[in-house]
Design a protein around this motif. Structure first.
Motif, PDB file in Angstrom:
ATOM      1  N   UNK A 155       0.832  -1.207   0.000  1.00  0.00           N
ATOM      2  CA  UNK A 155       0.000   0.000   0.000  1.00  0.00           C
ATOM      3  C   UNK A 155       0.867   1.258   0.000  1.00  0.00           C
ATOM      4  N   UNK A 156       1.945   1.236   0.778  1.00  0.00           N
ATOM      5  CA  UNK A 156       2.833   2.392   0.850  1.00  0.00           C
ATOM      6  C   UNK A 156       3.453   2.703  -0.507  1.00  0.00           C
ATOM      7  N   UNK A 157       3.590   1.679  -1.351  1.00  0.00           N
ATOM      8  CA  UNK A 157       4.156   1.875  -2.685  1.00  0.00           C
ATOM      9  C   UNK A 157       3.122   2.374  -3.683  1.00  0.00           C
ATOM     10  N   UNK A 158       1.852   2.418  -3.280  1.00  0.00           N
ATOM     11  CA  UNK A 158       0.819   2.932  -4.164  1.00  0.00           C
ATOM     12  C   UNK A 158      -0.072   1.883  -4.799  1.00  0.00           C
ATOM     13  N   UNK A 159       0.053   0.629  -4.400  1.00  0.00           N
ATOM     14  CA  UNK A 159      -0.792  -0.434  -4.941  1.00  0.00           C
ATOM     15  C   UNK A 159      -2.155  -0.422  -4.258  1.00  0.00           C
ATOM     16  N   UNK A 160      -3.170  -0.815  -5.002  1.00  0.00           N
ATOM     17  CA  UNK A 160      -4.495  -1.033  -4.426  1.00  0.00           C
ATOM     18  C   UNK A 160      -4.535  -2.460  -3.897  1.00  0.00           C
ATOM     19  N   UNK A 161      -4.642  -2.618  -2.591  1.00  0.00           N
ATOM     20  CA  UNK A 161      -4.461  -3.917  -1.945  1.00  0.00           C
ATOM     21  C   UNK A 161      -5.762  -4.409  -1.330  1.00  0.00           C
ATOM     22  N   UNK A 204      10.568  -5.963  -6.426  1.00  0.00           N
ATOM     23  CA  UNK A 204      10.008  -5.832  -7.781  1.00  0.00           C
ATOM     24  C   UNK A 204       8.886  -4.798  -7.786  1.00  0.00           C
ATOM     25  N   UNK A 205       8.049  -4.832  -6.764  1.00  0.00           N
ATOM     26  CA  UNK A 205       6.929  -3.891  -6.677  1.00  0.00           C
ATOM     27  C   UNK A 205       7.422  -2.450  -6.717  1.00  0.00           C
ATOM     28  N   UNK A 206       8.500  -2.157  -5.984  1.00  0.00           N
ATOM     29  CA  UNK A 206       9.049  -0.802  -5.986  1.00  0.00           C
ATOM     30  C   UNK A 206       9.649  -0.445  -7.352  1.00  0.00           C
ATOM     31  N   UNK A 207      10.396  -1.380  -7.937  1.00  0.00           N
ATOM     32  CA  UNK A 207      11.001  -1.109  -9.248  1.00  0.00           C
ATOM     33  C   UNK A 207       9.937  -0.784 -10.285  1.00  0.00           C
ATOM     34  N   UNK A 208       8.830  -1.509 -10.246  1.00  0.00           N
ATOM     35  CA  UNK A 208       7.785  -1.295 -11.259  1.00  0.00           C
ATOM     36  C   UNK A 208       7.081   0.042 -11.065  1.00  0.00           C
ATOM     37  N   UNK A 217      -0.333  -4.688 -13.364  1.00  0.00           N
ATOM     38  CA  UNK A 217       0.490  -5.596 -12.567  1.00  0.00           C
ATOM     39  C   UNK A 217      -0.358  -6.105 -11.403  1.00  0.00           C
ATOM     40  N   UNK A 218      -0.397  -7.404 -11.247  1.00  0.00           N
ATOM     41  CA  UNK A 218      -1.243  -8.070 -10.249  1.00  0.00           C
ATOM     42  C   UNK A 218      -0.337  -8.916  -9.357  1.00  0.00           C
ATOM     43  N   UNK A 219      -0.044  -8.427  -8.159  1.00  0.00           N
ATOM     44  CA  UNK A 219       0.852  -9.121  -7.246  1.00  0.00           C
ATOM     45  C   UNK A 219       0.034  -9.930  -6.251  1.00  0.00           C
ATOM     46  N   UNK A 220       0.403 -11.193  -6.114  1.00  0.00           N
ATOM     47  CA  UNK A 220      -0.357 -12.120  -5.271  1.00  0.00           C
ATOM     48  C   UNK A 220       0.499 -12.561  -4.078  1.00  0.00           C
ATOM     49  N   UNK A 221      -0.024 -12.372  -2.869  1.00  0.00           N
ATOM     50  CA  UNK A 221       0.560 -12.972  -1.679  1.00  0.00           C
ATOM     51  C   UNK A 221      -0.275 -14.190  -1.332  1.00  0.00           C
ATOM     52  N   UNK A 222       0.252 -15.363  -1.651  1.00  0.00           N
ATOM     53  CA  UNK A 222      -0.546 -16.592  -1.508  1.00  0.00           C
ATOM     54  C   UNK A 222      -0.287 -17.288  -0.166  1.00  0.00           C
ATOM     55  N   UNK A 273      22.880 -11.478  -2.279  1.00  0.00           N
ATOM     56  CA  UNK A 273      22.876 -11.655  -3.731  1.00  0.00           C
ATOM     57  C   UNK A 273      21.628 -12.375  -4.238  1.00  0.00           C
ATOM     58  N   UNK A 274      21.026 -13.207  -3.379  1.00  0.00           N
ATOM     59  CA  UNK A 274      19.801 -13.904  -3.791  1.00  0.00           C
ATOM     60  C   UNK A 274      18.677 -12.904  -4.009  1.00  0.00           C
ATOM     61  N   UNK A 275      18.528 -11.983  -3.085  1.00  0.00           N
ATOM     62  CA  UNK A 275      17.453 -10.991  -3.190  1.00  0.00           C
ATOM     63  C   UNK A 275      17.684 -10.056  -4.372  1.00  0.00           C
ATOM     64  N   UNK A 276      18.889  -9.498  -4.511  1.00  0.00           N
ATOM     65  CA  UNK A 276      19.127  -8.549  -5.600  1.00  0.00           C
ATOM     66  C   UNK A 276      19.014  -9.219  -6.965  1.00  0.00           C
ATOM     67  N   UNK A 277      19.456 -10.463  -7.065  1.00  0.00           N
ATOM     68  CA  UNK A 277      19.316 -11.188  -8.336  1.00  0.00           C
ATOM     69  C   UNK A 277      17.853 -11.442  -8.646  1.00  0.00           C
ATOM     70  N   UNK A 278      17.082 -11.835  -7.615  1.00  0.00           N
ATOM     71  CA  UNK A 278      15.657 -12.072  -7.822  1.00  0.00           C
ATOM     72  C   UNK A 278      14.931 -10.825  -8.259  1.00  0.00           C
ATOM     73  N   UNK A 279      15.239  -9.700  -7.628  1.00  0.00           N
ATOM     74  CA  UNK A 279      14.589  -8.436  -7.992  1.00  0.00           C
ATOM     75  C   UNK A 279      14.965  -8.035  -9.412  1.00  0.00           C
ATOM     76  N   UNK A 280      16.243  -8.144  -9.749  1.00  0.00           N
ATOM     77  CA  UNK A 280      16.708  -7.764 -11.089  1.00  0.00           C
ATOM     78  C   UNK A 280      16.060  -8.630 -12.162  1.00  0.00           C
ATOM     79  N   UNK A 281      16.094  -9.946 -11.971  1.00  0.00           N
ATOM     80  CA  UNK A 281      15.563 -10.863 -12.987  1.00  0.00           C
ATOM     81  C   UNK A 281      14.055 -10.716 -13.142  1.00  0.00           C
TER      82      UNK A 281
END
Length: 454
Positions: free
Chosen positions: A75-81, A160-164, A175-180, A436-444
């Motif tokens: 929500x802080x990033x501006x998504x409708x949650x 990823x949410x922030x980058x987008x 963009x539809x982000x799912x927390x399952x 490195x796992x997090x930054x690689x995941x965000x980049x990819x």
């Protein structure tokens, strides 16, 4: 402009424009160095978030605080949650999250993370290790740990949410982000779909997800087209007998002894009744029975997990489980009204996870562009299972999951040399090299999202 300088200045202006255009990424491409640098800048904040998730894990069906934290950050990033998306068969509400960011006309992309943790006592020795304890579905006091890396997945999703958001000028669509919730009990995706996920929030054109992996080095990702994860079926087998005093076993029909025999014989089902060319795993992972040392109980219940790549093989093994249990009971002279009860779960069940070939090939190329060819590898099919494939509606929606390397490269190389594997998901010692796992995941993942929404 009028005058003798008009021609030269106009040519200079065109030259400057051409140079500027040449420096920009082509349509459909991403400035990979800029994206990687941006992910690195996010790392301090993402590290705090990751450790907060890791210290405070919650079991499947109980992701109340985890989902609230994820929803708040989105929500802080501006998504409708929207929270509490998902309904289980017993009518209870799930803790699913749907976060929407609309950016004009274009495709709709679903990116999914899971949120739940496992009933394990953490033994990593990390200064941010979980010390949480909870009560599981069987009423047992258990430790709780993010032993499958869902804390990594949620952290990557937030990156990823922030980058987008910051790159809205580079993409169009939704963009539809799912927390399952409840991935570990493989009923969370089904619960969200049963609550009208696509009817309420729109049907996506693509589905993306990732899973951290100890067999690949941090800083790398891995892809596989087609089937990558097996189907999973949960089975309960209850051996019923006749109780008696422990000093008079002749008066009983001992379900503990029958259960012990079943555990051994069950392993012969795959070994001796299934075609060796057909991958299958049958594991007894849970057994409960008895309340006192000197009482032979009335029944013993075992929890089994079955993994296959074929519905036909799955059905055959289920039939073999029933026949084996009943055969043991008959051999022990159990009365007909006390025959074993074999229950196949209709909720803790998921099909084979299969990656769409065209989408996988496309995303592999994007990953090569974002990370470099030395950091993109091939993934193997494994007998583990996931319910993310349900979001593809039996393959009607192109979907793909990639592996996200999480191991220290030097330790992984040593493990390969010695043949002693590193602790992986579901181990109490699993400790991803998170930075490195997090930054690689965000980049990819960001590069893939920008490509699909270009």
């Amino acid at each position: 402009m009028i005058g003798p300088m008009a021609g030269p200045m106009k040519r200079r202006a065109f030259t400057l424009i051409a140079i500027a255009m040449a420096a920009l990424p082509a349509v459909g491409q991403t400035d990979s160095s800029s994206l990687a640098a941006s992910a690195e800048r996010q790392l301090p904040a993402l590290t705090d978030t990751y450790k907060q998730f890791h210290r405070n894990p919650e079991l499947s069906h109980h992701e109340e605080k985890t989902s609230a934290l994820l929803a708040s950050d989105l929500r802080k990033l501006g998504y409708t949650v929207t929270e509490h998306v998902g309904k289980y068969p017993d009518g209870s509400q799930a803790y699913g999250i749907v976060a929407i960011l609309e950016n004009g006309a274009g495709p709709r992309l679903l990116i999914r993370t899971d949120m739940d943790a496992l009933p394990e006592v953490e033994k990593t020795g990390l200064d941010y290790a979980s010390t949480v304890r909870s009560t599981n579905a069987q009423g047992q006091d258990v430790g709780v740990m993010h032993a499958c890396g869902h804390d990594i997945h949620m952290t990557v999703l937030l990156g990823v949410a922030r980058e987008m958001v910051e790159r809205k000028s580079q993409w169009h669509g939704t963009l539809m982000l799912i927390g399952q919730p409840s991935e570990e009990t493989i009923d969370g995706a089904r619960a969200m779909l049963a609550d009208g996920l696509y009817e309420r929030f729109g049907r996506p054109d693509f589905v993306l997800s990732e899973h951290d992996d100890s067999t690949h080095a941090a800083g790398s990702v891995a892809f596989k087209s087609g089937p990558m994860l097996a189907s999973s079926t949960s089975i309960d087998v209850t051996m019923r007998g006749v109780g008696a005093h422990g000093s008079a076993p002749q008066l009983s029909k001992d379900p503990i002894l029958m259960a012990a025999e079943f555990v051994v014989l069950a392993q012969t089902i795959v070994a001796r009744q299934i075609d060796p060319q057909q991958p299958a795993v049958l594991t007894v992972g849970m057994i409960h029975g008895g309340a006192k040392r000197n009482i032979i109980p009335e029944e013993v219940t075992m929890g089994l997990t079955l993994r296959t790549y074929s519905d036909k093989v799955r059905d055959q093994i289920i039939a073999d489980v029933r026949r084996t249990a009943e055969g043991i009971a008959i051999g022990y002279g159990v009365p007909q009204d006390r025959m074993p009860v074999v229950t196949v779960s209709q909720t803790e069940i998921t099909p084979v996870e299969s990656n769409d070939p065209a989408l996988t090939d496309r995303m592999r190329k994007v990953a090569v562009g974002a990370l470099g060819p030395d950091h993109v590898e091939d993934a193997d099919s494994v007998m583990g299972s996931e319910d993310v494939g349900l979001f593809s509606l039996d393959g009607k929606i192109p979907a793909m999951m990639f592996r996200l390397g999480a191991s220290d490269p030097a330790k992984l190389a040593h493990a390969r040399e010695t043949g002693v594997p590193l602790p992986g998901p579901h181990s109490p010692l699993f400790a991803p090299v998170y930075a490195p796992t997090i930054t690689t995941g965000v980049t990819a993942m960001t590069a893939m999202a920008l490509d699909l929404l270009r």
